[in-house]
Motif scaffolding. Sequence first.
Motif, mmCIF file in Angstrom:
data_model
loop_
_atom_site.group_PDB
_atom_site.id
_atom_site.type_symbol
_atom_site.label_atom_id
_atom_site.label_comp_id
_atom_site.label_asym_id
_atom_site.label_seq_id
_atom_site.Cartn_x
_atom_site.Cartn_y
_atom_site.Cartn_z
ATOM 1 N N ASN A 96 0.812 -1.214 0.000
ATOM 2 C CA ASN A 96 0.000 0.000 0.000
ATOM 3 C C ASN A 96 0.848 1.268 0.000
ATOM 4 O O ASN A 96 0.346 2.362 -0.260
ATOM 5 C CB ASN A 96 -0.926 0.028 1.218
ATOM 6 C CG ASN A 96 -1.985 -1.068 1.159
ATOM 7 O OD1 ASN A 96 -2.572 -1.294 0.112
ATOM 8 N ND2 ASN A 96 -2.199 -1.749 2.274
ATOM 9 N N ILE A 97 2.138 1.134 0.306
ATOM 10 C CA ILE A 97 3.009 2.308 0.378
ATOM 11 C C ILE A 97 3.579 2.621 -1.001
ATOM 12 O O ILE A 97 4.052 1.735 -1.708
ATOM 13 C CB ILE A 97 4.164 2.074 1.375
ATOM 14 C CG1 ILE A 97 3.604 1.861 2.790
ATOM 15 C CG2 ILE A 97 5.126 3.269 1.369
ATOM 16 C CD1 ILE A 97 4.661 1.530 3.821
ATOM 17 N N GLU A 98 3.505 3.898 -1.378
ATOM 18 C CA GLU A 98 4.106 4.365 -2.622
ATOM 19 C C GLU A 98 5.245 5.321 -2.290
ATOM 20 O O GLU A 98 5.208 6.037 -1.279
ATOM 21 C CB GLU A 98 3.056 5.069 -3.485
ATOM 22 C CG GLU A 98 1.929 4.153 -3.936
ATOM 23 C CD GLU A 98 0.912 4.891 -4.770
ATOM 24 O OE1 GLU A 98 1.051 4.916 -6.006
ATOM 25 O OE2 GLU A 98 -0.023 5.450 -4.176
ATOM 26 N N TYR A 99 6.243 5.345 -3.160
ATOM 27 C CA TYR A 99 7.451 6.120 -2.898
ATOM 28 C C TYR A 99 7.603 7.219 -3.950
ATOM 29 O O TYR A 99 7.502 6.962 -5.149
ATOM 30 C CB TYR A 99 8.680 5.201 -2.919
ATOM 31 C CG TYR A 99 8.576 4.053 -1.940
ATOM 32 C CD1 TYR A 99 8.976 4.202 -0.620
ATOM 33 C CD2 TYR A 99 8.043 2.819 -2.335
ATOM 34 C CE1 TYR A 99 8.866 3.147 0.283
ATOM 35 C CE2 TYR A 99 7.927 1.767 -1.438
ATOM 36 C CZ TYR A 99 8.339 1.941 -0.133
ATOM 37 O OH TYR A 99 8.226 0.911 0.761
ATOM 38 N N PHE A 100 7.853 8.447 -3.478
ATOM 39 C CA PHE A 100 7.989 9.569 -4.396
ATOM 40 C C PHE A 100 9.201 10.419 -4.013
ATOM 41 O O PHE A 100 9.516 10.600 -2.827
ATOM 42 C CB PHE A 100 6.748 10.467 -4.362
ATOM 43 C CG PHE A 100 5.514 9.827 -4.913
ATOM 44 C CD1 PHE A 100 5.391 9.588 -6.274
ATOM 45 C CD2 PHE A 100 4.472 9.464 -4.077
ATOM 46 C CE1 PHE A 100 4.250 8.991 -6.792
ATOM 47 C CE2 PHE A 100 3.329 8.879 -4.584
ATOM 48 C CZ PHE A 100 3.218 8.639 -5.938
ATOM 49 N N GLY A 101 9.841 10.958 -5.035
ATOM 50 C CA GLY A 101 10.836 11.993 -4.819
ATOM 51 C C GLY A 101 10.164 13.341 -5.001
ATOM 52 O O GLY A 101 9.439 13.555 -5.977
ATOM 53 N N CYS A 102 10.381 14.261 -4.073
ATOM 54 C CA CYS A 102 9.668 15.538 -4.078
ATOM 55 C C CYS A 102 10.645 16.700 -3.911
ATOM 56 O O CYS A 102 11.817 16.516 -3.560
ATOM 57 C CB CYS A 102 8.646 15.579 -2.938
ATOM 58 S SG CYS A 102 7.420 14.247 -2.974
ATOM 59 N N TRP A 103 10.143 17.908 -4.152
ATOM 60 C CA TRP A 103 10.914 19.128 -3.973
ATOM 61 C C TRP A 103 10.591 19.762 -2.621
ATOM 62 O O TRP A 103 9.442 19.780 -2.186
ATOM 63 C CB TRP A 103 10.576 20.138 -5.064
ATOM 64 C CG TRP A 103 11.036 19.782 -6.436
ATOM 65 C CD1 TRP A 103 10.272 19.378 -7.500
ATOM 66 C CD2 TRP A 103 12.393 19.806 -6.910
ATOM 67 N NE1 TRP A 103 11.053 19.144 -8.596
ATOM 68 C CE2 TRP A 103 12.372 19.409 -8.272
ATOM 69 C CE3 TRP A 103 13.621 20.136 -6.331
ATOM 70 C CZ2 TRP A 103 13.512 19.315 -9.047
ATOM 71 C CZ3 TRP A 103 14.763 20.053 -7.095
ATOM 72 C CH2 TRP A 103 14.711 19.645 -8.444
ATOM 73 N N SER A 104 11.623 20.308 -1.980
ATOM 74 C CA SER A 104 11.418 21.073 -0.751
ATOM 75 C C SER A 104 11.672 22.546 -1.033
ATOM 76 O O SER A 104 12.690 22.906 -1.631
ATOM 77 C CB SER A 104 12.363 20.600 0.359
ATOM 78 O OG SER A 104 12.236 21.432 1.505
ATOM 79 N N VAL A 105 10.744 23.408 -0.598
ATOM 80 C CA VAL A 105 10.874 24.844 -0.825
ATOM 81 C C VAL A 105 11.080 25.606 0.484
ATOM 82 O O VAL A 105 10.827 26.800 0.564
ATOM 83 C CB VAL A 105 9.643 25.403 -1.571
ATOM 84 C CG1 VAL A 105 9.593 24.892 -2.985
ATOM 85 C CG2 VAL A 105 8.357 25.047 -0.834
ATOM 86 N N VAL A 106 11.593 24.923 1.498
ATOM 87 C CA VAL A 106 11.880 25.620 2.754
ATOM 88 C C VAL A 106 13.063 26.561 2.551
ATOM 89 O O VAL A 106 13.788 26.477 1.555
ATOM 90 C CB VAL A 106 12.179 24.625 3.892
ATOM 91 C CG1 VAL A 106 10.959 23.779 4.209
ATOM 92 C CG2 VAL A 106 13.367 23.737 3.544
ATOM 93 N N SER A 107 13.282 27.472 3.500
ATOM 94 C CA SER A 107 14.379 28.431 3.367
ATOM 95 C C SER A 107 15.717 27.697 3.314
ATOM 96 O O SER A 107 15.854 26.570 3.800
ATOM 97 C CB SER A 107 14.378 29.411 4.537
ATOM 98 O OG SER A 107 14.745 28.760 5.740
ATOM 99 N N ARG A 108 16.718 28.362 2.758
ATOM 100 C CA ARG A 108 18.014 27.728 2.547
ATOM 101 C C ARG A 108 18.754 27.422 3.835
ATOM 102 O O ARG A 108 19.682 26.618 3.858
ATOM 103 C CB ARG A 108 18.871 28.619 1.643
ATOM 104 C CG ARG A 108 18.495 28.530 0.180
ATOM 105 C CD ARG A 108 18.833 29.771 -0.592
ATOM 106 N NE ARG A 108 17.913 30.858 -0.279
ATOM 107 C CZ ARG A 108 17.864 32.020 -0.927
ATOM 108 N NH1 ARG A 108 18.696 32.234 -1.924
ATOM 109 N NH2 ARG A 108 17.008 32.960 -0.591
ATOM 110 N N GLN A 109 18.352 28.017 4.935
ATOM 111 C CA GLN A 109 19.013 27.716 6.201
ATOM 112 C C GLN A 109 18.457 26.450 6.852
ATOM 113 O O GLN A 109 19.071 25.886 7.753
ATOM 114 C CB GLN A 109 18.856 28.888 7.166
ATOM 115 C CG GLN A 109 17.442 29.052 7.699
ATOM 116 C CD GLN A 109 17.388 29.945 8.918
ATOM 117 O OE1 GLN A 109 18.422 30.378 9.412
ATOM 118 N NE2 GLN A 109 16.191 30.222 9.415
ATOM 119 N N SER A 110 17.298 25.986 6.387
ATOM 120 C CA SER A 110 16.699 24.779 6.956
ATOM 121 C C SER A 110 17.436 23.545 6.451
ATOM 122 O O SER A 110 17.748 23.435 5.269
ATOM 123 C CB SER A 110 15.218 24.694 6.568
ATOM 124 O OG SER A 110 14.508 25.797 7.056
#
Length: 384
Positions: A96-110
């Motif tokens: 039931n688990i699917e795997y995805f690669g995603c983008w993070s748009v948090v600040s560059r210091q995170s």
Amino acid sequence: MCVCLYLVYPTRLTQLQMHMIYLGVMTGRIPIVPPIIPVAHITYNAGLLRFGSVFNLTTLRSALRRPVLEWSDVKTFDINGTFTEEMDHNKPTDPNIEYFGCWSVVSRQSDGPGLVQGIENTLKIDMSFTRVPEFTYFLNDRNNPFTTFSALSALIVPKYGWFNDGPQKDKWPPTMRPSRLGKTLHPDEQLACFDFMYYVTSGVQEMEFEKRWSHTWHTVGKHLRFTEPLVDLAREYIRRVMKVEEVPQMITVHIRRGDFKFPCEEGETPPCYIPLAKYRDAVLKMQAQLLKDHNINASRVLVASDETAPAFWQQITEYGWDYFNHTAERTVERHGEWYPLLIDKITLSMGAGFVGTIASTFSFLNAWRVEDWNGGLSYMATPW
């Protein structure tokens, strides 16, 4: 090739969904809107809320002339299940688990992506995150979280995204950290996903969704009409509290308190909020303008606020204004924990005029609904 856009961490009802749908419009991708997870003013006991149970997606699709889906349209999951129940890390092969690669748009210091565990648990998905490239950020400031729609769209244009062209072709940056189940996947090209799309701008200024010219509002937001069952319920509440047969022409008022404290004037005792007299003066001026310019006698006033102090509501009553006492109405017991918020939100959009609180997104969105849906007037009260 299926081209879908998926947004996670949907903590702010409406604004995040507007942004992700707008990005879908820009790129020709199909938005897949996730269920809304309770945070802040709503406890976990409230459970998940389907976006389509609040907003009329048929109307939105017709206005945009394109599909807008929910995750329940593409994957089977229990909308009444608990999103706090962790996926079993000892069973990474769960079908039931699917795997995805995603983008993070948090600040560059995170050093890590925005929190997405609730959505992962709900939908049984496991996400690896890669930070968006430097060019996507609005300002040259590592603490600033704003990215731009145009740059994000360059990353995810179907088949021709930025990483599929030029010297950077297939030179993906490393993932920020492995997923919870230990995966390190590059961003998926078929299904683009992001962690937290609140801080996105067209490139003009920060927090531009608070501006009347907001692209996301004019493209998406003004078409996000509420569902008829919720509108009917709000009308029922109005008729009952005002003791009327038909919902009258009225002015609606949103008075944000809570964390909206302002610097105190000399002699004042904290916490200091915008004085109620400021809202009263704005209502009186708006009533006069509606009568003079539009021949509308909006003598009834309905207030929504997060204030709980009895003295505050006593003052509202002394002004001759109405409000919903959700405790006395037993709104939570009768309808559920989401409903005081939903009923207030919908009712505020039904005025011939609206008075809100400066800097409150909740107020701004309702002001624009009154203006664009009802041809009404709006004003934001300030402490100055």
